[in-house]
Design a protein around this motif. Structure first.
Motif, short mmCIF file in Angstrom:
data_model
loop_
_atom_site.label_atom_id
_atom_site.label_comp_id
_atom_site.label_asym_id
_atom_site.label_seq_id
_atom_site.Cartn_x
_atom_site.Cartn_y
_atom_site.Cartn_z
N VAL A 122 60.56 -14.93 60.17
CA VAL A 122 59.45 -13.94 60.35
C VAL A 122 58.08 -14.33 59.63
O VAL A 122 58.17 -15.39 59.14
CB VAL A 122 60.22 -12.81 59.48
N ILE A 123 57.16 -13.55 59.61
CA ILE A 123 55.99 -13.65 58.85
C ILE A 123 56.32 -13.88 57.61
O ILE A 123 56.54 -12.89 56.66
CB ILE A 123 55.02 -12.63 59.13
N HIS A 124 55.77 -14.83 56.85
CA HIS A 124 55.47 -15.15 55.54
C HIS A 124 54.31 -15.37 54.83
O HIS A 124 53.21 -15.23 55.69
CB HIS A 124 56.58 -16.19 54.87
N SER A 125 53.86 -15.34 53.70
CA SER A 125 52.46 -15.96 53.17
C SER A 125 52.64 -16.64 51.85
O SER A 125 53.22 -16.25 50.96
CB SER A 125 51.75 -14.47 52.92
N ILE A 126 52.30 -17.95 51.97
CA ILE A 126 52.24 -18.60 50.73
C ILE A 126 51.10 -18.26 49.93
O ILE A 126 49.93 -18.27 50.36
CB ILE A 126 52.04 -20.14 51.08
N CYS A 131 55.88 -15.85 47.79
CA CYS A 131 55.72 -15.14 49.18
C CYS A 131 54.96 -13.77 49.18
O CYS A 131 55.39 -12.88 48.47
CB CYS A 131 57.02 -15.08 50.10
N ALA A 132 53.84 -13.76 49.67
CA ALA A 132 52.76 -12.44 49.48
C ALA A 132 53.25 -11.48 50.87
O ALA A 132 52.30 -10.62 50.83
CB ALA A 132 51.50 -12.84 49.19
N GLU A 133 54.14 -11.68 51.63
CA GLU A 133 54.26 -11.07 52.88
C GLU A 133 55.82 -10.30 52.78
O GLU A 133 56.74 -11.34 52.55
CB GLU A 133 54.06 -11.65 53.99
N LEU A 134 56.03 -9.21 52.64
CA LEU A 134 57.32 -8.34 52.60
C LEU A 134 58.07 -9.07 53.90
O LEU A 134 57.64 -8.98 55.09
CB LEU A 134 56.96 -7.12 52.61
N CYS A 135 59.21 -9.94 53.76
CA CYS A 135 59.86 -10.34 54.66
C CYS A 135 61.41 -10.29 54.62
O CYS A 135 62.09 -10.93 55.16
CB CYS A 135 59.55 -12.05 54.69
N GLY A 136 61.66 -9.25 53.85
CA GLY A 136 63.03 -8.99 54.10
C GLY A 136 63.70 -8.63 52.70
O GLY A 136 62.90 -8.61 51.50
N VAL A 137 65.00 -8.22 52.64
CA VAL A 137 65.76 -7.99 51.34
C VAL A 137 65.68 -9.13 50.31
O VAL A 137 65.69 -8.67 49.05
CB VAL A 137 66.99 -7.50 51.78
N GLY A 138 65.46 -10.12 50.61
CA GLY A 138 65.24 -11.43 49.81
C GLY A 138 63.98 -11.74 49.26
O GLY A 138 63.64 -12.72 48.63
N HIS A 139 62.99 -11.08 49.66
CA HIS A 139 61.63 -11.14 49.50
C HIS A 139 61.03 -11.50 48.01
O HIS A 139 60.45 -12.46 47.57
CB HIS A 139 60.63 -10.05 50.05
#
Length: 256
Positions: free
Chosen positions: A186-190, A223-231
Motif C-alpha cells: 500500500v501507500i507508505h511515506s518515509i 511512516c507518515a501515511e496511515l497504512c493499516g493496523v501496524g502503522h
C-alpha cells in the motif's frame, strides 16, 4: 494638580482610562521585545541539507510575517481603545491612495513569498522530480540505497555491496545519498523529521529522495501515511557515520 474636567466628562472614567493606556503600552513593549528576540535569536544548526533549506525558508517568511502581525495587532488594540465609546460612528472616507498602497504592498509580499518558495521547491534535495533528474542536471549521488516499504517495516538494500538491512538505514555523513523508494503493498511515506526528509512511497512505481546529512548520530524514521493496523510500529533508525566508519560497516556486512 490634575487636569480640569470638561463639560460632560465622567471623572470616574479617568482611572480606568489610565489603566488601559498603561496596559496598552506594556503590551506594545512586550510585542516589540518578542519581535526582537525572534528576529535575532540564532536558530539551531540544521543536521542536513534538506533541513537547512526548510529552516531558511521559514526564517525568511518569519521576517515578513512577524512585522505584519505586530502592525495588525497594534492597530486593532488602538482601534478598540480609540473608538470604544463611539455611539455615533461615521462612515470611513474613501482614500484611493491608501487602498492602492495596501494592495501594492500585499502584491509585493505575495511575490516575495512565491519566489522564495519556488527556489526551495526547485531544490533537488526537497523535490522528487528534481532529485530524479540526470546527474548533469542535478546532484550526482555518492551512495545509492534501494528502500522497500511493506506492511509494516522498512528494507534497505545497498546494491554496490549487495547488503540488505531491516529497519536500519546506515549512511555516511557529508555525502549525497540517493534513496530509491518503492512499496510492496500500500501507500507508505518515509519521514525523518530531524533531517527534513519526507516522501510518499507508492506500490508499482519508484520515487526518489535525496539528502546530505552533516551531523553524525542516530535519527528516528517513521511512516507518515496511515497504512493499516501496524502503522504505529512502522519505524526505523537512520544511522549516520563518518566515511571511514561507514565503509568499515559496509565491508563487515558484505563479509558476513
Amino acid at each position: 494638580m490634575g487636569a480640569t474636567p470638561t463639560a460632560g466628562e465622567d471623572i470616574s472614567d479617568r482611572p480606568f482610562q489610565a489603566v488601559v493606556m498603561r496596559r496598552t503600552r506594556v503590551v506594545g513593549t512586550l510585542c516589540l521585545l518578542l519581535a526582537g528576540l525572534a528576529l535575532f535569536a540564532a536558530p539551531a544548526a540544521a543536521q542536513s541539507t534538506n533541513r537547512a533549506a526548510i529552516d531558511e525558508l521559514n526564517t525568511q517568511l518569519l521576517y515578513v510575517a512577524l512585522p505584519l502581525t505586530l502592525f495588525v495587532e497594534l492597530t486593532l488594540v488602538y482601534a478598540v481603545y480609540r473608538f470604544r465609546d463611539n455611539d455615533d460612528p461615521t462612515p470611513t472616507v474613501d482614500d484611493p491612495a491608501l487602498e492602492i498602497t495596501w494592495t501594492a504592498a500585499t502584491g509585493v509580499i505575495l511575490l516575495f513569498v512565491g519566489v522564495s518558495a519556488f527556489f526551495v521547491l526547485a531544490n533537488p534535495y526537497l523535490t522528487p522530480a528534481a532529485a530524479a533528474e540526470a546527474p548533469d542536471g542535478g546532484v550526482e549521488a555518492d551512495v545509492t540505497v534501494e528502500v522497500t516499504a511493506y506492511q509494516w517495516g522498512w528494507r534497505f538494500h545497498y546494491p554496490e555491496a549487495n547488503v540488505t538491512t531491516q529497519s536500519r538505514l546506515v549512511v555516511p555523513a557529508d555525502a549525497d545519498v540517493r534513496l530509491l523508494l518503492t512499496s510492496e503493498d500500500v501507500i507508505h511515506s518515509i519521514h525523518v523529521p530531524a533531517l527534513g526528509i519526507k516522501q510518499d512511497v507508492f506500490p508499482g512505481t519508484e520515487q526518489v529522495a535525496l539528502t546530505n546529512v552533516t551531523e553524525t548520530g542516530e535519527y528516528q524514521l517513521y511512516c507518515a501515511e496511515l497504512c493499516g493496523v501496524g502503522h504505529t510500529r512502522m519505524h526505523g533508525t537512520v544511522d549516520v557515520r563518518n566515511e571511514s566508519a561507514y565503509r568499515e560497516w559496509l565491508d563487515e556486512q558484505a563479509d558476513g
